[in-house]
Design a protein around this motif. Structure first.
Motif, mmCIF file in Angstrom:
data_model
loop_
_atom_site.group_PDB
_atom_site.id
_atom_site.type_symbol
_atom_site.label_atom_id
_atom_site.label_comp_id
_atom_site.label_asym_id
_atom_site.label_seq_id
_atom_site.Cartn_x
_atom_site.Cartn_y
_atom_site.Cartn_z
ATOM 1 N N SER A 98 -5.920 -2.456 -6.032
ATOM 2 C CA SER A 98 -5.767 -3.722 -6.735
ATOM 3 C C SER A 98 -5.345 -4.812 -5.757
ATOM 4 O O SER A 98 -4.547 -4.577 -4.848
ATOM 5 C CB SER A 98 -4.715 -3.599 -7.847
ATOM 6 O OG SER A 98 -3.449 -3.299 -7.311
ATOM 7 N N ASN B 182 -4.556 0.384 -13.290
ATOM 8 C CA ASN B 182 -4.309 -0.933 -12.686
ATOM 9 C C ASN B 182 -4.667 -0.966 -11.210
ATOM 10 O O ASN B 182 -4.347 -1.926 -10.506
ATOM 11 C CB ASN B 182 -2.845 -1.346 -12.880
ATOM 12 C CG ASN B 182 -2.495 -1.522 -14.346
ATOM 13 O OD1 ASN B 182 -3.257 -2.127 -15.097
ATOM 14 N ND2 ASN B 182 -1.366 -0.979 -14.770
ATOM 15 N N GLN C 266 0.842 -1.193 0.000
ATOM 16 C CA GLN C 266 0.000 0.000 0.000
ATOM 17 C C GLN C 266 0.882 1.250 0.000
ATOM 18 O O GLN C 266 2.002 1.221 0.517
ATOM 19 C CB GLN C 266 -0.912 0.004 1.229
ATOM 20 C CG GLN C 266 -1.913 1.146 1.301
ATOM 21 C CD GLN C 266 -2.822 1.216 0.089
ATOM 22 O OE1 GLN C 266 -2.489 1.914 -0.870
ATOM 23 N NE2 GLN C 266 -3.936 0.504 0.126
ATOM 24 N N ASN C 267 0.391 2.337 -0.579
ATOM 25 C CA ASN C 267 1.158 3.581 -0.617
ATOM 26 C C ASN C 267 1.435 4.078 0.794
ATOM 27 O O ASN C 267 0.516 4.188 1.613
ATOM 28 C CB ASN C 267 0.389 4.643 -1.404
ATOM 29 C CG ASN C 267 0.076 4.199 -2.818
ATOM 30 O OD1 ASN C 267 0.871 3.507 -3.444
ATOM 31 N ND2 ASN C 267 -1.084 4.565 -3.325
ATOM 32 N N LYS D 13 -4.073 -6.756 -10.898
ATOM 33 C CA LYS D 13 -2.667 -6.925 -10.461
ATOM 34 C C LYS D 13 -1.865 -5.726 -10.920
ATOM 35 O O LYS D 13 -2.131 -5.157 -11.931
ATOM 36 C CB LYS D 13 -2.072 -8.192 -11.045
ATOM 37 C CG LYS D 13 -2.762 -9.449 -10.536
ATOM 38 C CD LYS D 13 -2.179 -10.674 -11.186
ATOM 39 C CE LYS D 13 -2.812 -11.957 -10.701
ATOM 40 N NZ LYS D 13 -4.226 -12.086 -11.057
ATOM 41 N N LYS E 105 -3.897 2.273 -3.157
ATOM 42 C CA LYS E 105 -3.839 1.117 -4.060
ATOM 43 C C LYS E 105 -5.032 0.243 -3.687
ATOM 44 O O LYS E 105 -5.229 -0.062 -2.501
ATOM 45 C CB LYS E 105 -2.526 0.356 -3.831
ATOM 46 C CG LYS E 105 -2.431 -1.006 -4.493
ATOM 47 C CD LYS E 105 -1.131 -1.693 -4.048
ATOM 48 C CE LYS E 105 -1.092 -3.163 -4.454
ATOM 49 N NZ LYS E 105 -0.941 -3.366 -5.881
ATOM 50 N N HIS F 246 -7.747 6.016 -8.984
ATOM 51 C CA HIS F 246 -6.962 4.870 -8.506
ATOM 52 C C HIS F 246 -6.044 4.272 -9.560
ATOM 53 O O HIS F 246 -5.332 3.309 -9.282
ATOM 54 C CB HIS F 246 -7.898 3.793 -7.941
ATOM 55 C CG HIS F 246 -8.645 4.241 -6.726
ATOM 56 N ND1 HIS F 246 -8.049 4.356 -5.481
ATOM 57 C CD2 HIS F 246 -9.934 4.638 -6.558
ATOM 58 C CE1 HIS F 246 -8.940 4.781 -4.600
ATOM 59 N NE2 HIS F 246 -10.088 4.975 -5.225
ATOM 60 N N ASN G 205 -3.469 0.941 -8.802
ATOM 61 C CA ASN G 205 -2.325 1.147 -7.912
ATOM 62 C C ASN G 205 -2.355 2.469 -7.154
ATOM 63 O O ASN G 205 -1.420 2.792 -6.425
ATOM 64 C CB ASN G 205 -1.018 1.030 -8.705
ATOM 65 C CG ASN G 205 -0.761 -0.399 -9.125
ATOM 66 O OD1 ASN G 205 -1.016 -1.338 -8.378
ATOM 67 N ND2 ASN G 205 -0.288 -0.589 -10.347
ATOM 68 N N LYS H 223 5.185 -6.905 -0.667
ATOM 69 C CA LYS H 223 4.402 -7.146 -1.876
ATOM 70 C C LYS H 223 3.035 -7.703 -1.507
ATOM 71 O O LYS H 223 2.939 -8.667 -0.751
ATOM 72 C CB LYS H 223 5.134 -8.125 -2.801
ATOM 73 C CG LYS H 223 4.450 -8.312 -4.139
ATOM 74 C CD LYS H 223 5.281 -9.176 -5.077
ATOM 75 C CE LYS H 223 4.599 -9.310 -6.427
ATOM 76 N NZ LYS H 223 5.390 -10.133 -7.370
#
Length: 202
Positions: free
Chosen positions: A152, A139, A57-58, A202, A150, A136, A141, A102
């Motif tokens: 996804s 993808n 996550q950011n 993803k 994020k 967002h 992210n 991840k």
């Protein structure tokens, strides 16, 4: 002139020190994250969809959420006591640690792919619902600079619960009411479909 130079230099040192303090330390965050593991997993990939994945996550978004939980701007009975004694540095360290991990991939239910993708990528013109990817990303992210998360691979159950909370005004720590406005324009079916769709991104 010398005094002005000294003041300027002192200001620069203070600013640099503040920035250094604000920067998260991944190793320190790893140690502090031990208490988070019961709900969010040791690496930020929670084993239960009742709790969000934090891995990948950011960092800015994570810091904001921790600060909001502590201030009460975002209300959650489980998180409130967990963040009560966290300093700004603790929050930065935890955010840096989880951001460095991840996120485990998810999967989308086949019967909801088409409907979810339509909402995510195009929104709903009839109701004025904007595309999710506008904020967002294509993808899912997010946008770190804006502290937009994020989404996804995030658990569909969690995303669905947050969208309903925004729609009802039960969650209100979104900037300028953006998510409350968006979620209030979504039907239950749209919320379910897009939540399922982002879980498979993803």
């Amino acid at each position: 002139m010398k005094n002005l130079l000294k003041i300027t230099m002192l200001g620069m040192v203070v600013t640099m020190s503040a920035q250094a303090i604000a920067a998260g330390d991944i190793n320190a965050g790893k140690k502090k994250a031990a208490v988070c593991a019961a709900c969010h997993g040791t690496d930020g990939n929670s084993l239960s969809d009742a709790f969000p994945k934090l891995a990948g996550q950011n960092a800015g978004y994570l810091e904001k959420q921790l600060a909001n939980f502590k201030s009460g701007e975002r209300k959650n009975a489980l998180m409130a006591p967990m963040v009560a004694n966290l300093s700004e540095q603790d929050m930065a360290d935890l955010a840096a640690y989880f951001a460095s991990k991840k996120m485990a991939p998810g999967a989308v239910s086949e019967d909801l792919v088409a409907a979810g993708e339509k909402i995510f990528r195009a929104g709903n013109k009839e109701t004025g619902l904007p595309a999710c990817m506008a904020c967002h990303g294509p993808n899912g992210n997010g946008m770190p600079a804006a502290k937009w998360p994020k989404i996804s691979s995030q658990y569909s159950t969690y995303v669905e619960a947050q969208l309903h909370a925004f729609a009802k005004g039960e969650r209100s720590n979104d900037p300028n009411g953006m998510m409350r406005d968006v979620a209030s324009k979504m039907s239950d079916a749209e919320i379910k479909a897009v939540s399922a769709y982002v879980f498979g991104l993803k």
